[in-house]
Design a protein around this motif. Structure first.
Motif, PDB file in Angstrom:
ATOM      1  N   ILE A 192      26.780 -10.427   4.318  1.00  0.00           N
ATOM      2  CA  ILE A 192      26.782 -11.498   3.048  1.00  0.00           C
ATOM      3  C   ILE A 192      28.157 -12.064   2.991  1.00  0.00           C
ATOM      4  O   ILE A 192      28.092 -13.301   2.643  1.00  0.00           O
ATOM      5  CB  ILE A 192      26.439 -10.693   2.062  1.00  0.00           C
ATOM      6  CG1 ILE A 192      24.846 -10.115   2.130  1.00  0.00           C
ATOM      7  CG2 ILE A 192      26.371 -11.592   0.677  1.00  0.00           C
ATOM      8  CD1 ILE A 192      24.437  -9.242   1.215  1.00  0.00           C
ATOM      9  N   LEU A 193      29.089 -11.582   2.948  1.00  0.00           N
ATOM     10  CA  LEU A 193      30.737 -11.963   2.630  1.00  0.00           C
ATOM     11  C   LEU A 193      30.891 -13.095   3.622  1.00  0.00           C
ATOM     12  O   LEU A 193      31.446 -14.328   3.214  1.00  0.00           O
ATOM     13  CB  LEU A 193      31.602 -10.935   2.858  1.00  0.00           C
ATOM     14  CG  LEU A 193      32.980 -11.461   2.664  1.00  0.00           C
ATOM     15  CD1 LEU A 193      33.203 -12.181   1.340  1.00  0.00           C
ATOM     16  CD2 LEU A 193      34.031 -10.270   2.825  1.00  0.00           C
ATOM     17  N   LEU A 194      30.794 -12.965   5.003  1.00  0.00           N
ATOM     18  CA  LEU A 194      30.771 -13.928   6.101  1.00  0.00           C
ATOM     19  C   LEU A 194      29.754 -15.247   5.969  1.00  0.00           C
ATOM     20  O   LEU A 194      30.501 -16.273   6.340  1.00  0.00           O
ATOM     21  CB  LEU A 194      30.671 -13.363   7.407  1.00  0.00           C
ATOM     22  CG  LEU A 194      31.802 -12.185   7.815  1.00  0.00           C
ATOM     23  CD1 LEU A 194      31.267 -11.740   9.126  1.00  0.00           C
ATOM     24  CD2 LEU A 194      32.892 -12.971   7.765  1.00  0.00           C
ATOM     25  N   PHE A 195      28.657 -15.014   5.289  1.00  0.00           N
ATOM     26  CA  PHE A 195      27.726 -15.973   5.015  1.00  0.00           C
ATOM     27  C   PHE A 195      28.248 -16.712   4.035  1.00  0.00           C
ATOM     28  O   PHE A 195      28.260 -18.268   4.162  1.00  0.00           O
ATOM     29  CB  PHE A 195      26.466 -15.247   4.802  1.00  0.00           C
ATOM     30  CG  PHE A 195      25.529 -16.473   4.376  1.00  0.00           C
ATOM     31  CD1 PHE A 195      24.783 -17.138   5.116  1.00  0.00           C
ATOM     32  CD2 PHE A 195      25.156 -16.737   3.112  1.00  0.00           C
ATOM     33  CE1 PHE A 195      23.765 -18.166   4.985  1.00  0.00           C
ATOM     34  CE2 PHE A 195      24.037 -17.510   2.603  1.00  0.00           C
ATOM     35  CZ  PHE A 195      23.488 -18.200   3.694  1.00  0.00           C
TER      36      PHE A 195
ATOM     37  N   PHE B 257      18.714 -18.568   9.079  1.00  0.00           N
ATOM     38  CA  PHE B 257      18.574 -17.857  10.604  1.00  0.00           C
ATOM     39  C   PHE B 257      19.952 -17.365  11.231  1.00  0.00           C
ATOM     40  O   PHE B 257      19.830 -16.186  11.839  1.00  0.00           O
ATOM     41  CB  PHE B 257      17.914 -19.216  11.417  1.00  0.00           C
ATOM     42  CG  PHE B 257      17.390 -18.664  12.698  1.00  0.00           C
ATOM     43  CD1 PHE B 257      16.147 -18.137  12.634  1.00  0.00           C
ATOM     44  CD2 PHE B 257      18.221 -18.627  13.785  1.00  0.00           C
ATOM     45  CE1 PHE B 257      15.425 -17.845  13.875  1.00  0.00           C
ATOM     46  CE2 PHE B 257      17.598 -18.120  14.943  1.00  0.00           C
ATOM     47  CZ  PHE B 257      16.316 -17.813  14.934  1.00  0.00           C
ATOM     48  N   ALA B 258      21.150 -18.290  11.042  1.00  0.00           N
ATOM     49  CA  ALA B 258      22.105 -17.469  11.488  1.00  0.00           C
ATOM     50  C   ALA B 258      22.457 -16.276  11.088  1.00  0.00           C
ATOM     51  O   ALA B 258      23.059 -15.269  11.551  1.00  0.00           O
ATOM     52  CB  ALA B 258      23.465 -18.409  11.289  1.00  0.00           C
ATOM     53  N   LEU B 259      22.404 -15.874   9.772  1.00  0.00           N
ATOM     54  CA  LEU B 259      22.387 -15.034   8.898  1.00  0.00           C
ATOM     55  C   LEU B 259      21.751 -13.654   9.439  1.00  0.00           C
ATOM     56  O   LEU B 259      22.193 -12.704   9.806  1.00  0.00           O
ATOM     57  CB  LEU B 259      22.408 -14.908   7.653  1.00  0.00           C
ATOM     58  CG  LEU B 259      22.652 -13.622   6.671  1.00  0.00           C
ATOM     59  CD1 LEU B 259      23.976 -12.782   6.970  1.00  0.00           C
ATOM     60  CD2 LEU B 259      22.375 -13.919   5.311  1.00  0.00           C
TER      61      LEU B 259
ATOM     62  N   VAL C  97      37.283 -23.670   8.243  1.00  0.00           N
ATOM     63  CA  VAL C  97      37.674 -22.290   8.361  1.00  0.00           C
ATOM     64  C   VAL C  97      36.202 -21.665   8.439  1.00  0.00           C
ATOM     65  O   VAL C  97      36.105 -20.631   9.317  1.00  0.00           O
ATOM     66  CB  VAL C  97      38.283 -21.580   6.923  1.00  0.00           C
ATOM     67  CG1 VAL C  97      38.232 -20.190   6.993  1.00  0.00           C
ATOM     68  CG2 VAL C  97      39.754 -22.263   6.809  1.00  0.00           C
ATOM     69  N   GLY C  98      35.278 -22.096   7.994  1.00  0.00           N
ATOM     70  CA  GLY C  98      33.897 -21.576   7.984  1.00  0.00           C
ATOM     71  C   GLY C  98      33.175 -21.636   9.410  1.00  0.00           C
ATOM     72  O   GLY C  98      32.156 -21.045   9.798  1.00  0.00           O
ATOM     73  N   GLN C  99      33.584 -22.746   9.972  1.00  0.00           N
ATOM     74  CA  GLN C  99      33.175 -23.035  11.317  1.00  0.00           C
ATOM     75  C   GLN C  99      33.893 -22.701  12.596  1.00  0.00           C
ATOM     76  O   GLN C  99      33.934 -22.855  13.557  1.00  0.00           O
ATOM     77  CB  GLN C  99      32.725 -24.655  11.326  1.00  0.00           C
ATOM     78  CG  GLN C  99      31.935 -25.126  10.620  1.00  0.00           C
ATOM     79  CD  GLN C  99      32.141 -25.170   8.948  1.00  0.00           C
ATOM     80  OE1 GLN C  99      33.291 -25.633   8.823  1.00  0.00           O
ATOM     81  NE2 GLN C  99      31.387 -24.638   8.195  1.00  0.00           N
ATOM     82  N   THR C 100      35.201 -22.126  12.213  1.00  0.00           N
ATOM     83  CA  THR C 100      36.023 -21.648  13.309  1.00  0.00           C
ATOM     84  C   THR C 100      36.604 -20.317  13.121  1.00  0.00           C
ATOM     85  O   THR C 100      36.388 -19.317  13.910  1.00  0.00           O
ATOM     86  CB  THR C 100      37.322 -22.685  13.272  1.00  0.00           C
ATOM     87  OG1 THR C 100      37.962 -22.512  11.930  1.00  0.00           O
ATOM     88  CG2 THR C 100      36.964 -23.982  13.557  1.00  0.00           C
ATOM     89  N   VAL C 101      37.331 -19.848  12.060  1.00  0.00           N
ATOM     90  CA  VAL C 101      37.947 -18.644  11.806  1.00  0.00           C
ATOM     91  C   VAL C 101      36.741 -17.660  11.698  1.00  0.00           C
ATOM     92  O   VAL C 101      36.809 -16.494  12.134  1.00  0.00           O
ATOM     93  CB  VAL C 101      38.863 -18.600  10.561  1.00  0.00           C
ATOM     94  CG1 VAL C 101      39.391 -17.035  10.650  1.00  0.00           C
ATOM     95  CG2 VAL C 101      40.216 -19.576  11.151  1.00  0.00           C
TER      96      VAL C 101
END
Length: 283
Positions: free
Chosen positions: A149-152, A81-83, A160-164
């Motif tokens: 897709i890359l950011l997902f 859903f976020a994607l 890092v996935g939850q901040t940067v």
């Protein structure tokens, strides 16, 4: 850092311009409302049947014990859903601009006329302009999907996935939003997609100052619809600077744009035919 402020300033000037031109603002709302309804229906469908889709896509987890099965599929559903939300923000402008091409072209032309007394024209028939807009929008959407897709995938990296990654996501979204919005004015000036991207990459801070706050605002329901007309107006003003045109007669910018060519003049200006000329200032 000055360009960050300039970019945000263009966003505010665009909103102020449409506030002073109520008729153009009202007409500019229609494409956004139509697109919003389409996107809302898609997101509601994903919210209702997203869990079923994740379950169908992960049959290998059917035999997992509780609570791991629920946690795993719940996490994937939230990420899906976020994607979808990220892609909707990235593509909303492209789809809205495609739906409302004639409306936003007219609005952008009126912004040019209010600043310089004339509006550059591409000289192309409407069907050709629509084809070019659709083709370029598709190319931008493909780039946006690849980034999404890359950011997902990077979102799975702890911390890092939850901040940067979310910060990078907003910057990437802001860049693509700005490209799509400035394309309305730059296409009339005969600037091709490759050249538009080069212009924007050369002024990344200006682009982020304009597009990143807009990307954040577009996450709020209905806000995108009401900001779109002003965003097109502000992007037109910014496109004049990117094209090297003289905007010193803008009443809200007494100092004029920062000139990368120095005091000798702008890099170029758009003549009545919409093509770039070698002389600075207004034609």
């Amino acid at each position: 850092m000055r360009d960050l402020g300039r970019g945000f300033g263009y966003l505010m000037k665009g909103q102020r311009w449409v506030a002073q031109h109520g008729k153009q603002y009202g007409v500019g709302l229609l494409p956004g409302l139509i697109t919003l309804l389409l996107y809302a229906a898609a997101l509601v469908a994903l919210a209702l049947w997203g869990t079923d889709f994740v379950g169908w896509a992960t049959p290998f987890a059917d035999d997992w014990s509780s609570p791991w099965l629920g946690l795993f599929r719940g996490f994937l559903t939230a990420l899906l859903f976020a994607l979808a939300l990220l892609l909707s923000v990235i593509t909303f402008t492209a789809v809205t601009l495609l739906v409302g091409q004639p409306f936003y072209e007219s609005l952008s032309e009126k912004v040019d006329i209010s600043v310089a007394g004339h509006a550059p024209e591409s000289g192309l028939p409407l069907w050709r302009e629509l084809w070019i807009s659709a083709r370029d929008s598709l190319r931008i959407v493909v780039r946006a999907v690849i980034w999404g897709i890359l950011l997902f995938a990077l979102g799975f990296i702890p911390v890092v996935g939850q901040t940067v990654v979310p910060v990078i996501g907003f910057c990437v979204t802001g860049f693509f939003l700005t490209e799509e919005l400035t394309a309305v004015a730059l296409q009339r000036r005969g600037v091709e997609l490759r050249d538009r991207l080069a212009l924007l990459r050369g002024r990344k801070q200006l682009v982020w100052g304009f597009g990143t706050p807009l990307a954040v605002a577009f996450l709020v329901p209905f806000v995108a619809v009401f900001l779109m007309p002003g965003a097109v107006a502000g992007a037109t003003l910014m496109a004049r600077e990117l094209a090297g045109e003289n905007a010193s007669d803008d009443p809200d910018d007494p100092d004029g744009p920062e000139d990368p060519q120095g005091p000798a003049g702008s890099a170029g200006s758009a003549g009545p035919d919409g093509q770039m000329s070698a002389t600075g200032g207004r034609p």
